[in-house]
Write an enzyme that holds these catalytic residues in place. Structure first.
Site, PDB file in Angstrom:
ATOM      1  N   LYS A 118       9.909   2.296  -4.224  1.00  0.00           N
ATOM      2  CA  LYS A 118       8.786   2.841  -4.996  1.00  0.00           C
ATOM      3  C   LYS A 118       8.806   4.369  -4.938  1.00  0.00           C
ATOM      4  O   LYS A 118       9.657   4.970  -5.556  1.00  0.00           O
ATOM      5  CB  LYS A 118       7.508   2.190  -4.528  1.00  0.00           C
ATOM      6  CG  LYS A 118       7.497   0.790  -5.142  1.00  0.00           C
ATOM      7  CD  LYS A 118       6.717  -0.258  -4.533  1.00  0.00           C
ATOM      8  CE  LYS A 118       7.071  -1.562  -5.250  1.00  0.00           C
ATOM      9  NZ  LYS A 118       6.635  -2.726  -4.542  1.00  0.00           N
ATOM     10  N   HIS A 130       2.957   0.920  -1.223  1.00  0.00           N
ATOM     11  CA  HIS A 130       2.411   1.849  -2.218  1.00  0.00           C
ATOM     12  C   HIS A 130       1.784   3.089  -1.594  1.00  0.00           C
ATOM     13  O   HIS A 130       1.098   3.846  -2.274  1.00  0.00           O
ATOM     14  CB  HIS A 130       1.421   1.130  -3.124  1.00  0.00           C
ATOM     15  CG  HIS A 130       2.071   0.037  -3.905  1.00  0.00           C
ATOM     16  ND1 HIS A 130       2.783   0.266  -5.058  1.00  0.00           N
ATOM     17  CD2 HIS A 130       2.191  -1.295  -3.647  1.00  0.00           C
ATOM     18  CE1 HIS A 130       3.284  -0.861  -5.493  1.00  0.00           C
ATOM     19  NE2 HIS A 130       2.940  -1.837  -4.659  1.00  0.00           N
ATOM     20  N   SER A 159      -1.262  -3.587  -4.261  1.00  0.00           N
ATOM     21  CA  SER A 159      -0.317  -3.314  -5.342  1.00  0.00           C
ATOM     22  C   SER A 159      -0.880  -3.508  -6.743  1.00  0.00           C
ATOM     23  O   SER A 159      -0.426  -2.856  -7.675  1.00  0.00           O
ATOM     24  CB  SER A 159       0.934  -4.176  -5.172  1.00  0.00           C
ATOM     25  OG  SER A 159       0.620  -5.540  -5.281  1.00  0.00           O
TER      26      SER A 159
HETATM   27  C1  LIG Z   1       7.075  -4.013  -4.383  1.00  0.00           C
HETATM   28  C2  LIG Z   1       6.426  -4.576  -3.182  1.00  0.00           C
HETATM   29  C3  LIG Z   1       7.176  -5.232  -2.215  1.00  0.00           C
HETATM   30  C4  LIG Z   1       8.630  -5.564  -2.406  1.00  0.00           C
HETATM   31  O1  LIG Z   1       9.427  -4.449  -2.284  1.00  0.00           O
HETATM   32  P1  LIG Z   1      10.844  -4.431  -3.012  1.00  0.00           P
HETATM   33  O2  LIG Z   1      11.579  -3.343  -2.340  1.00  0.00           O
HETATM   34  O3  LIG Z   1      10.576  -4.158  -4.452  1.00  0.00           O
HETATM   35  O4  LIG Z   1      11.473  -5.771  -2.808  1.00  0.00           O
HETATM   36  C5  LIG Z   1       6.542  -5.632  -1.062  1.00  0.00           C
HETATM   37  N1  LIG Z   1       5.227  -5.430  -0.889  1.00  0.00           N
HETATM   38  C6  LIG Z   1       4.472  -4.831  -1.813  1.00  0.00           C
HETATM   39  C7  LIG Z   1       3.026  -4.628  -1.572  1.00  0.00           C
HETATM   40  C8  LIG Z   1       5.042  -4.397  -2.993  1.00  0.00           C
HETATM   41  O5  LIG Z   1       4.286  -3.828  -3.930  1.00  0.00           O
END
Ligand SMILES: *Cc1c(COP(=O)(O)O)cnc(C)c1O
Length: 373
Positions: free
Chosen positions: A232, A201, A173
């Site tokens: 995302k 991602h 991330s």
């Molecule tokens: C954003 C993210 C999460 C958390 O997801 P949300 O739906 O925003 O709670 C988990 N793992 C990774 C690698 C992330 O980038």
């Protein structure tokens, strides 16, 4: 007793204090901070699906999933997602964070071993800590160290029916690089471990029809737990886990973030279903095409839509982010504890919704910044 001010002053002194920033879509600032990689959060088709669903099934779910919060759209989305990801079963959570912190402690516990990449997201780290399993961390993408941890773990659990779980992300991330999933799969098979991959991602972006990096590398069938988020590239919110039916059944019975939290709105699940159709269809292909063009315009050798510009000191990163904002570009400064100390950075995220002019503009603003250093 220490006052909160005491702690806030400490954060200030280290340039580590964070502030909420209200993002105003009218501000004229170009956003290079969002994880809405395909521009779906404002997609007319997705917005219409969401509002239509609210009209049909209401705004809220009314209860947790096991009480009376499982509505038809939840079940339909989970079925659709399992089919899309080619797994037996899938489970929707309120967020990606809730997925990791609920599922990992449902899979492993005291007496088990969890082995994770040093750069794993906080949600995976918190899930591992909450589980009570013995934790071992390997340096980022270091297969040799992963293998020695696996050997050690097998000695620990020998004869005790203990579980060994490896945690990694597919696209990291804060660095935007990829995990060597095929090699990790081989190691976990050789050493009788299970593998949990967070595709936060990569879902919607990589692989055939946006099914993720494991699918792109053709090893998704060997990943025991495929986690992801709808927050995302999917442009909504919520998290998911795909696995075999038995594992999902167990997680339904054990994951505290699933059991003790109200179900996501059924309309969200319905919108998520529409989102999967978009992502997996022709529109998705077009959006990914545009995204990859934009990524390579920004940086030819980028491995994902996340492109870090590592600057080192917190102060330097904050000043750079301020200067970019002055020029009309919102790029966040990322600091400890999100990234290791001494590696503060700008985190640029490219989206399919950016125009060629916007990307060229950010590139020249960044090079002006570098010249003035
Ligand atoms: C954003 C993210 C999460 C958390 O997801 P949300 O739906 O925003 O709670 C988990 N793992 C990774 C690698 C992330 O980038």
């Amino acid at each position: 007793m220490r006052s909160p001010k005491h702690d806030l002053d400490e954060l200030d002194a280290q340039n580590l204090r964070r502030q909420l920033r209200v993002i105003d879509s009218e501000s004229g600032v170009v956003n290079f901070a969002s994880n809405d990689y395909l521009g779906l959060a404002n997609d007319p088709a997705l917005k219409a699906a969401f509002t239509d669903a609210i009209e049909k099934v209401g705004a809220g779910s009314g209860a947790s999933r096991l009480i009376c919060g499982t509505h038809r759209p939840h079940a339909e989305f989970e079925e659709q997602l399992a089919e899309f990801k080619n797994t037996e079963s899938a489970l929707l959570f309120g967020s990606g964070y809730a997925t990791a912190t609920g599922a990992i402690p449902a899979i492993v516990g005291k007496g088990d071993v969890v082995i994770l990449d040093k750069l794993c997201h906080a949600s995976l780290i918190d899930g591992a800590k909450l589980s009570g399993a013995t934790m071992r961390v390997f340096p980022h993408n270091d297969l040799g160290k992963l293998e020695s941890h696996l050997r050690w773990a097998n000695e620990q659990v020998a004869g005790k029916k203990g579980r060994i779980l490896v945690l990694t992300e597919s696209v990291f991330s804060m660095d935007g690089d990829r995990a060597p999933l095929q090699e990790i799969v081989r190691l976990k098979q050789e050493h009788d471990a299970r593998l949990f991959v967070d595709e936060a991602h990569a879902f919607g972006i990589l692989g055939p029809r946006g099914r993720g990096l494991a699918a792109e590398l053709d090893c998704d069938g060997d990943v025991d737990f495929q986690m992801g988020t709808l927050s995302k590239a999917a442009g909504l919110s919520g998290g998911y886990l795909c696995a075999s039916r038995d594992w999902i059944d167990l997680i339904v019975n054990r994951a505290r973030s699933f059991i003790y939290s109200t179900a996501p709105p059924p309309a969200l699940a319905a919108a998520a279903g529409e989102c999967l159709r978009l992502i997996g269809g022709k529109r998705g292909e077009e959006m990914r095409g545009r995204l990859f063009e934009n990524i390579s315009q920004f940086q030819a050798d980028a491995e994902s839509a996340i492109i870090p510009v590592v600057l080192g000191e917190n102060e330097t990163a904050l000043a750079a982010a301020d200067a970019l904002l002055e020029s009309g570009y919102f790029v966040p400064a990322i600091r400890f504890p999100t990234v290791p100390r001494g590696t503060a950075r700008l985190r640029v995220t490219v989206s399919a919704a950016h125009s060629a002019e916007e990307i060229a503009g950010l590139k020249s603003a960044l090079s002006r910044l570098r010249k003035n250093e």
